[in-house]
Write a protein that holds these residues in place. Structure first.
Motif, PDB file in Angstrom:
ATOM      1  N   ASP A  97       0.844  -1.196   0.000  1.00  0.00           N
ATOM      2  CA  ASP A  97       0.000   0.000   0.000  1.00  0.00           C
ATOM      3  C   ASP A  97       0.878   1.245   0.000  1.00  0.00           C
ATOM      4  O   ASP A  97       1.431   1.644   1.028  1.00  0.00           O
ATOM      5  N   GLY A  98       0.986   1.872  -1.173  1.00  0.00           N
ATOM      6  CA  GLY A  98       1.854   3.030  -1.328  1.00  0.00           C
ATOM      7  C   GLY A  98       1.421   4.246  -0.551  1.00  0.00           C
ATOM      8  O   GLY A  98       2.197   5.200  -0.394  1.00  0.00           O
ATOM      9  N   ASP A  99       0.182   4.232  -0.019  1.00  0.00           N
ATOM     10  CA  ASP A  99      -0.292   5.384   0.752  1.00  0.00           C
ATOM     11  C   ASP A  99       0.558   5.639   1.990  1.00  0.00           C
ATOM     12  O   ASP A  99       0.527   6.732   2.559  1.00  0.00           O
ATOM     13  N   VAL A 100       1.332   4.620   2.421  1.00  0.00           N
ATOM     14  CA  VAL A 100       2.185   4.815   3.593  1.00  0.00           C
ATOM     15  C   VAL A 100       3.130   5.998   3.401  1.00  0.00           C
ATOM     16  O   VAL A 100       3.433   6.733   4.353  1.00  0.00           O
ATOM     17  N   TRP A 101       3.585   6.230   2.157  1.00  0.00           N
ATOM     18  CA  TRP A 101       4.553   7.300   1.913  1.00  0.00           C
ATOM     19  C   TRP A 101       3.923   8.691   2.004  1.00  0.00           C
ATOM     20  O   TRP A 101       4.621   9.687   2.165  1.00  0.00           O
ATOM     21  N   ASP A 128      -0.165  -2.576   6.628  1.00  0.00           N
ATOM     22  CA  ASP A 128      -0.750  -1.751   7.687  1.00  0.00           C
ATOM     23  C   ASP A 128      -0.286  -0.299   7.658  1.00  0.00           C
ATOM     24  O   ASP A 128      -0.719   0.503   8.494  1.00  0.00           O
ATOM     25  N   LYS A 129       0.627   0.016   6.734  1.00  0.00           N
ATOM     26  CA  LYS A 129       1.107   1.397   6.566  1.00  0.00           C
ATOM     27  C   LYS A 129       1.716   1.953   7.856  1.00  0.00           C
ATOM     28  O   LYS A 129       1.470   3.084   8.234  1.00  0.00           O
ATOM     29  N   LYS A 130       2.504   1.126   8.534  1.00  0.00           N
ATOM     30  CA  LYS A 130       3.168   1.553   9.772  1.00  0.00           C
ATOM     31  C   LYS A 130       4.591   2.023   9.455  1.00  0.00           C
ATOM     32  O   LYS A 130       5.246   1.492   8.549  1.00  0.00           O
ATOM     33  N   ASP A 131       5.069   2.991  10.232  1.00  0.00           N
ATOM     34  CA  ASP A 131       6.455   3.437  10.123  1.00  0.00           C
ATOM     35  C   ASP A 131       7.330   2.420  10.861  1.00  0.00           C
ATOM     36  O   ASP A 131       7.450   2.444  12.085  1.00  0.00           O
TER      37      ASP A 131
END
Length: 295
Positions: A98-102, A142-145
């Motif tokens: 999921d590229g939305d993490v960036w 999960d788009k976690k850092d």
């Protein structure tokens, strides 16, 4: 050190049912990865299938690739570009990233993530591989850092590590030295991109064989058989429920690759297990994952 190369510019242990036998394995497979590389994540289904079908012949050694500075600098690109690259890879390969993490929660320090993987490996190779898989799930799904220390500690807890020991090792000289050893190994083997696989036969003096990029499964089998200099039959695949119980959390794509099913066939089989309350579906941006909840 030399090897033959197969290049492309773009592109664990089980218990039964042919997962492994515990005799000495003649082949060593070095898998050069970057925990934040979507192509490396996309290699997972093939590594699972190769391990199940031919794991009796090899051991896998994951190696963090790249230089200490490039790990930090390579993610200095525009967030929008990284988002597009990840989403494209996820939709193309069936392994969601999921590229939305960036845009929403960018990874602040790729170097910290790599050091954490080496800290986990100080508890053993299997512990390191479980932890690596968990941080990949956290960032791609999960788009976690995954450079945040709290997130890394949560990953350690969820991959059954000794958390107190992990916290001590996270900032240790031992973890940094282990990462530097990985970088040195990548340099010696002239690995400059991920994923790259280097295969050696310990009983042969000949060069190893290097595969750069992501290929179809049959290519990895062909190379392995070439290194073995024989054509062994694949091991018996475990029952689907045994496979799920062992890995606990897998992609629709991983099951499809391992069992030679279409993704629709996988969903049909998994619905039966949902009705038996053995698994539950975990929706993600691209495709689906399944969590084993049976006893």
């Amino acid at each position: 050190m030399g090897w033959k190369s197969l290049d492309r510019d773009q592109q664990t242990n089980g218990t039964s049912s042919g997962f492994f036998n515990l005799t000495k394995r003649p082949i060593e497979i070095y898998v050069f990865i970057d925990p934040l590389c979507p192509e490396c994540w996309s290699l997972e289904p093939f590594l699972k299938k190769l391990t199940i079908e031919y794991g009796r012949f090899f051991t896998i050694r994951p190696v963090i690739s790249g230089s200490l500075t490039s790990l930090q600098e390579s993610y200095g690109r525009k967030a929008e570009n990284l988002k597009k690259e990840w989403d494209h890879t996820g939709s193309r390969t069936g392994m969601c990233c999921d590229g939305d993490v960036w845009l929403e929660n960018p990874v602040a320090s790729p170097l910290a993530t790599s050091l954490a993987v080496k800290a986990a490996e100080l508890q053993g190779k299997k512990a390191g591989m479980r932890f690596l898989r968990k941080v990949q799930e956290y960032v791609f799904l999960d788009k976690k850092d995954i450079s945040n220390e709290g997130v890394l500690v949560e990953c350690a807890e969820n991959s059954r590590l000794d958390v107190a020991e992990f916290k001590r090792d996270l900032h240790s000289d031992a973890a940094r030295r282990a990462l530097q050893c990985d970088m040195k190994l990548a340099g010696e083997m002239e690995v400059d991109s991920t994923p790259t696989i280097v295969i050696f036969n310990e009983s042969e003096e000949d060069a190893g064989l290097k595969i750069t990029g992501l290929y179809s499964y049959d290519v990895y089998v062909k190379v392995l058989k070439e290194m073995l200099q024989k054509d062994p039959k694949p091991g018996i695949k475990p029952d689907l429920e045994d496979f799920l119980q062992h890995y606990r959390f897998v992609a629709n794509k991983e099951i499809a690759v391992v069992y030679d099913w279409t993704e629709q066939e996988v969903k049909h089989e998994m619905k039966k297990l949902v009705l038996k309350q053995k698994v539950r579906e975990v929706p993600v941006k691209h495709g689906a994952f399944w969590k084993y909840i049976g006893s």
